[in-house]
Enzyme design. Structure first.
Site, PDB file in Angstrom:
ATOM      1  N   LYS A  56      49.519  23.000  24.155  1.00 22.36           N
ATOM      2  CA  LYS A  56      48.089  22.863  23.861  1.00 22.36           C
ATOM      3  C   LYS A  56      47.693  21.391  23.854  1.00 22.36           C
ATOM      4  O   LYS A  56      46.661  21.009  24.406  1.00 22.36           O
ATOM      5  CB  LYS A  56      47.766  23.508  22.504  1.00 22.36           C
ATOM      6  CG  LYS A  56      47.809  25.035  22.556  1.00 22.36           C
ATOM      7  CD  LYS A  56      47.807  25.674  21.185  1.00 22.36           C
ATOM      8  CE  LYS A  56      48.038  27.181  21.337  1.00 22.36           C
ATOM      9  NZ  LYS A  56      48.243  27.859  20.043  1.00 22.36           N
ATOM     10  N   GLN A 100      48.099  27.615  13.794  1.00 23.80           N
ATOM     11  CA  GLN A 100      49.108  28.333  14.576  1.00 23.80           C
ATOM     12  C   GLN A 100      49.713  29.457  13.731  1.00 23.80           C
ATOM     13  O   GLN A 100      50.126  29.242  12.596  1.00 23.80           O
ATOM     14  CB  GLN A 100      50.186  27.342  15.038  1.00 23.80           C
ATOM     15  CG  GLN A 100      51.206  27.905  15.999  1.00 23.80           C
ATOM     16  CD  GLN A 100      50.661  28.182  17.382  1.00 23.80           C
ATOM     17  OE1 GLN A 100      49.644  27.636  17.794  1.00 23.80           O
ATOM     18  NE2 GLN A 100      51.328  29.049  18.115  1.00 23.80           N
ATOM     19  N   ASP A 123      39.832  30.171  17.668  1.00 20.90           N
ATOM     20  CA  ASP A 123      40.667  31.358  17.888  1.00 20.90           C
ATOM     21  C   ASP A 123      39.865  32.650  17.744  1.00 20.90           C
ATOM     22  O   ASP A 123      40.302  33.714  18.160  1.00 20.90           O
ATOM     23  CB  ASP A 123      41.793  31.387  16.842  1.00 20.90           C
ATOM     24  CG  ASP A 123      43.143  31.017  17.417  1.00 20.90           C
ATOM     25  OD1 ASP A 123      43.332  31.206  18.633  1.00 20.90           O
ATOM     26  OD2 ASP A 123      44.002  30.561  16.651  1.00 20.90           O
TER      27      ASP A 123
HETATM   28  N1  LIG Z   1      46.529  30.757  16.034  1.00 22.78           N
HETATM   29  C1  LIG Z   1      47.237  31.023  17.131  1.00 22.78           C
HETATM   30  N2  LIG Z   1      46.638  31.013  18.328  1.00 22.78           N
HETATM   31  C2  LIG Z   1      47.354  31.275  19.464  1.00 22.78           C
HETATM   32  O1  LIG Z   1      46.794  31.266  20.567  1.00 22.78           O
HETATM   33  C3  LIG Z   1      48.764  31.553  19.360  1.00 22.78           C
HETATM   34  C4  LIG Z   1      49.321  31.555  18.078  1.00 22.78           C
HETATM   35  N3  LIG Z   1      48.558  31.290  16.998  1.00 22.78           N
HETATM   36  N4  LIG Z   1      50.640  31.851  17.922  1.00 22.78           N
HETATM   37  C5  LIG Z   1      51.505  32.158  19.054  1.00 22.78           C
HETATM   38  C6  LIG Z   1      50.743  32.687  20.246  1.00 22.78           C
HETATM   39  C7  LIG Z   1      51.449  32.622  21.585  1.00 22.78           C
HETATM   40  N5  LIG Z   1      50.661  31.735  22.413  1.00 22.78           N
HETATM   41  C8  LIG Z   1      50.979  31.387  23.730  1.00 22.78           C
HETATM   42  C9  LIG Z   1      50.486  30.261  24.348  1.00 22.78           C
HETATM   43  C10 LIG Z   1      50.862  29.895  25.632  1.00 22.78           C
HETATM   44  C11 LIG Z   1      51.755  30.629  26.361  1.00 22.78           C
HETATM   45  C12 LIG Z   1      52.153  30.173  27.726  1.00 22.78           C
HETATM   46  O2  LIG Z   1      51.566  29.260  28.274  1.00 22.78           O
HETATM   47  N6  LIG Z   1      53.158  30.770  28.372  1.00 22.78           N
HETATM   48  C13 LIG Z   1      53.595  30.413  29.711  1.00 22.78           C
HETATM   49  C14 LIG Z   1      54.939  29.691  29.708  1.00 22.78           C
HETATM   50  C15 LIG Z   1      56.021  30.347  28.903  1.00 22.78           C
HETATM   51  C16 LIG Z   1      57.327  29.547  28.844  1.00 22.78           C
HETATM   52  O3  LIG Z   1      57.899  29.273  29.917  1.00 22.78           O
HETATM   53  O4  LIG Z   1      57.781  29.234  27.734  1.00 22.78           O
HETATM   54  C17 LIG Z   1      53.632  31.661  30.573  1.00 22.78           C
HETATM   55  O5  LIG Z   1      53.611  32.785  30.041  1.00 22.78           O
HETATM   56  O6  LIG Z   1      53.641  31.504  31.787  1.00 22.78           O
HETATM   57  C18 LIG Z   1      52.251  31.768  25.783  1.00 22.78           C
HETATM   58  C19 LIG Z   1      51.865  32.141  24.500  1.00 22.78           C
HETATM   59  C20 LIG Z   1      49.594  31.298  21.686  1.00 22.78           C
HETATM   60  N7  LIG Z   1      49.572  31.830  20.463  1.00 22.78           N
END
Ligand SMILES: Nc1nc(=O)c2c([nH]1)NC[C@@H]1CN(c3ccc(C(=O)N[C@@H](CCC(=O)O)C(=O)O)cc3)C=[N+]21
Length: 299
Positions: A56, A100, A123
């Protein structure tokens, strides 16, 4: 249809949105000396949470969004955490606040989410925004990022939602529930499946659009998929894999190879929904910035 035409390129769509947002931010610079600001609050040392927060931060920097970061110890008290939220609520340079999740067990998530000013709740998890999301004809200030990204992936893949039967597997507050309402507002007929659903396979077999968001690796099987269905896989599960550098690989909640056969469109994991979560957060931060500074639609 070829394999390649079926796979929704989530990375590519996210970078298209990134370009659009970048241009918008350039235009905003000509009307305001201020920059959009995003505060990310991370409690504890979870490796996955740290990785998400890093992503982020990196994206914010690329776009010229100022990032405010607070890394707080696992044992911080609820009072202290509330104080941090209040500080950001009152800081005019912060247009968006994200706590988060998950939070450590001794902290009540609802109390914290409730404390975030709805105007800065990028969010979309605070009760006012959630309530407005669920009610017809009410525009929430912010829509949860991952569900918003799923809708965007469906629309940008040229899929019409109106009149379709959408089956959502999973009813979490952060994905399953909000996406159900978004699809409903897009005039889909929705079915929400969960752990007490009698026969999930049977429900999914009827679906024109399948949303998998339950958090179980490769739960949705190929023979559940109706010919031509569109599949959005929100799951990210790490499964042990010794052939990989990290010692694991990521799989979704859908058996990708099995489900690809009958699907007309499907999102991969990684490279599907994940990148949307990040870019939609940036988009929401810029929306908040505009609203809080009285800047009307410019583009
Ligand atoms: N308040 C809050 N807001 C959130 O938005 C939030 C949270 N808590 N807690 C955890 C989850 C999970 N999350 C992700 C963000 C980016 C990828 C992402 O970019 N993934 C890539 C790369 C994955 C990798 O290679 O590690 C993909 O799927 O292609 C995934 C999951 C946001 N979250």
């Amino acid at each position: 249809m070829s394999r390649k035409d079926k796979i929704i390129d989530g990375k590519k769509i996210a970078s298209e949105i990134q370009e659009e947002l970048y241009s918008e931010i350039q235009v905003l610079k000509t009307v305001s000396p201020k920059k959009p600001g995003l505060a990310v609050i991370l409690v504890g040392n979870r490796k996955d949470s740290q990785a998400y927060v890093r992503m982020k931060k990196k994206m914010a920097r690329k776009l010229g969004i100022v990032d405010f970061e607070k890394n707080l110890p696992e044992n911080i008290s609820q009072e202290e955490l509330l104080q941090v939220v209040t500080e950001y609520n009152n800081n005019p340079e912060v247009n968006g606040i994200l706590v988060q999740l998950p939070l450590p067990k001794h902290i009540d998530e609802e109390t914290i989410l409730n404390a975030i000013s709805p105007e800065k709740d990028v969010d979309g998890f605070s009760p006012i925004n959630m309530g407005n999301l669920c009610m017809k004809g009410r525009d929430p200030l912010f829509v949860p990022c991952t569900p918003k990204g799923c809708i965007e992936l469906i629309k940008r893949s040229g899929v019409n939602i109106s009149g379709k039967k959408a089956v959502i597997v999973g009813r979490s507050n952060i994905v399953g529930l909000p996406i159900s309402f978004l699809l409903l507002h897009e005039n889909a007929t929705i079915t929400v499946c969960h752990s007490r659903t009698k026969d999930i396979a049977k429900e999914v077999k009827d679906a024109d659009i399948v949303i998998a968001a339950l958090g179980a690796p490769e739960f949705v099987k190929g023979d559940w998929i109706k010919k031509g269905a569109v599949i959005i896989d929100v799951g990210i599960n790490a499964v042990p894999d010794k052939t990989k550098k990290r010692g694991y690989r990521l799989v979704g909640d859908v058996d990708f190879e099995g489900c690809l056969k009958n699907a007309s469109k499907i999102t991969p994991v990684p490279g599907g929904v994940g990148p949307q979560t990040i870019i939609q957060l940036m988009k929401s931060t810029v929306e908040g910035f505009k609203r809080q500074n009285g800047i009307k639609k410019l583009l």
